[in-house]
Write an enzyme that holds these catalytic residues in place. Structure first.
Site, PDB file in Angstrom:
ATOM      1  CB  SER A  34      40.389  38.051  39.159  1.00 41.77           C
ATOM      2  OG  SER A  34      40.190  39.431  38.904  1.00 41.77           O
ATOM      3  CE  LYS A  35      37.322  38.986  47.572  1.00 41.55           C
ATOM      4  NZ  LYS A  35      37.783  38.685  48.899  1.00 41.55           N
ATOM      5  NE  ARG A  36      43.665  42.566  40.420  1.00 38.00           N
ATOM      6  CZ  ARG A  36      43.509  43.061  39.191  1.00 38.00           C
ATOM      7  NH1 ARG A  36      43.052  44.273  39.017  1.00 38.00           N
ATOM      8  NH2 ARG A  36      43.800  42.334  38.136  1.00 38.00           N
TER       9      ARG A  36
END
Ligand code: GLU
Length: 489
Positions: A247-249
């Site tokens: 994920s980007k996070r």
């Protein structure tokens, strides 16, 4: 003749094109190409708040960079809202859906009551049973209404054979009459998605496993509209080495396709790598040309197990999955020089190491350099970092190489300039005279030939390792070799 195969990639434009999206696009594209089918690009932008122009552009740029050419589209889902609503009206007209006038307060109250009783809340069908004249009266009075799909009653189930996940069964009893049009008149995503797939005559829905939860509802919409069902294939997830979802996070830009473009990866190497995330041939082959991949790709090879993308964040030399680096290096090493040259030239320009187009002579020279040094490189940016000494006088010198090959031998500050004088006056600057000169010099100064070579390589290129030494001296050219050795002190 079998119907033409139609697939689509249907991203929601709420961020850049990421690894998972690209993989979905690749599988669809391959399947279309393999079957002489149609590959549609559909931008699912009905959620205006989460969609952005920048994201749409990023997705299109990413797909174009990967050379995943589409045959139709981009279609923008938001432009077809009328079509989605017409389908809802059709379902109401045929008795497959109905208007629901229950207020939010009323529904909240029932939901809370279910919670208090520790029961699962499902819409109780109050308006399903509403006599038509009452419904018409409410409608005429302007009471806000949603539209709900009627789930068949009588103990049946939605069943389908997913090409990846196998048989999926969802009992009708476990579904409520779900909303397909909101009280503000907007269609729900689940409706728009199914209606567009029906209208585009999509034959195979190949998407991520996160779409699986919606599939039974979509199938019910297909059935309510009397449309033939597509084949579904829900691909497993891609995880990081800690088995967390990519994920980007958690992983920042490393999940974005543009990151790989910026870091010198080749589009086909990227496709080749991504296709191996969750798909394999029986012999676990790793390298495929586009034609080979199109020939061997099969939905049957898609794995049910989640795949792992070995992101390496702590090691600057291996800033991504080692397998991706290996595949990219393979293509850098083996692709045609004519194809590689413009890619390297673009890197040189970006780094300010080259301004104009190559003339014929420079082109020949550049091809020679590239061919000489590419064997050790993993990414295109290596040409301007490790390869900088071939294109500029301003190149970094690796301190470790200096400590190992130069510092211990103080006499080199005398020898190397002396060697420059000899190389300058060589009758022929070619491999055999260079070799002879170096051997003689090493003997005279009581150095091992290897010592002299390592010292020279460090001074000439800034690095302890590199391509074949004599070839390197020739490609670098007499003038630069002489000047760099002479300046060593
Ligand atoms: N728009 C969905 C997404 O981006 C994909 C839905 C689909 O492929 O059916 O997750």
């Amino acid at each position: 003749m079998a119907d033409k195969i139609v697939v689509r990639f249907a991203p929601s434009p709420s961020g850049y094109l990421h690894i998972g999206g690209a993989r979905t696009a690749i599988f669809n594209w391959l399947f279309a190409r393999q079957n002489n089918g149609t590959f549609i690009l559909r931008i699912e932008d009905t959620d205006a708040e989460r969609s952005s122009e920048a994201s749409i552009q990023g997705i299109i740029d990413g797909l174009q960079w990967l050379n995943l050419n589409w045959d139709q589209g981009p279609y923008f889902q938001s432009r077809f809202v009328d079509r989605h609503l017409a389908a809802a009206r059709q379902m109401v007209a045929t008795g497959q859906a109905y208007p629901c006038f229950c207020s939010k307060a009323e529904l909240d109250r029932k939901r809370q009551a279910a919670r208090n009783a520790k029961a699962t809340y499902r819409y109780d069908g109050t308006c399903r049973a509403l006599p038509p004249d009452e419904a018409a009266a409410k409608q005429a009075a302007g009471v806000a209404r949603t539209i709900r799909l009627k789930i068949p009653r009588g103990g049946g189930a939605v069943q389908f054979e997913d090409r990846v996940c196998g048989r999926v069964v969802k009992r009708h009893a476990d579904l409520e009459d779900f909303v397909i049009v909101r009280s503000n008149g907007k269609p729900l995503y689940v409706l728009s998605n199914a209606v567009d797939d029906i209208r585009d005559q999509v034959t195979h829905v190949i998407r991520g496993q996160d779409g699986l939860a919606n599939t039974p509802k979509q199938i019910l919409i297909y059935q309510a509209l009397g449309a033939p069902l597509p084949v579904f294939a829900h691909m497993s997830l891609t995880l990081d080495p800690q088995k967390a979802k990519i994920s980007k996070r958690r992983h920042g830009e490393q999940v974005a396709i543009h990151y790989y473009r910026q870091h010198g990866f080749l589009p086909w190497a990227m496709v080749n790598f991504l296709v191996l995330l969750g798909w394999a041939t029986s012999d676990n082959r790793e390298i495929f040309t586009p034609a080979e991949l199109t020939a061997v790709f099969s939905l049957n090879g898609i794995s049910r197990a989640n795949s792992v993308f070995n992101l390496k964040q702590d090691d600057p030399k291996h800033f991504t999955d080692p397998k991706l680096l290996k595949i990219n290096a393979h293509y850098i090493r083996s692709m045609s020089l004519d194809e590689l040259l413009p890619l390297v030239a673009a890197q040189l320009k970006t780094a300010g190491l080259w301004r104009d187009a190559f003339d014929a002579q420079q082109r020949d020279w550049a091809l020679q350099v590239i061919n000489l040094i590419r064997g050790r490189y993993q990414v295109l940016t290596d040409f301007v970092t490790f390869g900088r000494a071939y294109f500029s006088e301003k190149f970094a010198v690796d301190p470790e190489a200096v400590a190992k090959h130069l510092t211990p031998y103080s006499a080199l500050s005398e020898y190397l300039p002396a060697l420059a004088d000899e190389l300058e006056t060589l009758a022929a600057y070619d491999a055999s005279s260079l070799e002879q000169t170096l051997r003689q010099a090493a003997k005279k100064w009581e150095l091992k030939l290897g010592q002299l070579v390592n010292a020279m390589r460090t001074v000439l290129t800034g690095q302890a390792v590199g391509p074949e030494f004599l070839e390197m001296l020739i490609v670098l050219g007499q003038k630069r070799v002489v000047a760099r050795l002479r300046n060593y002190s």
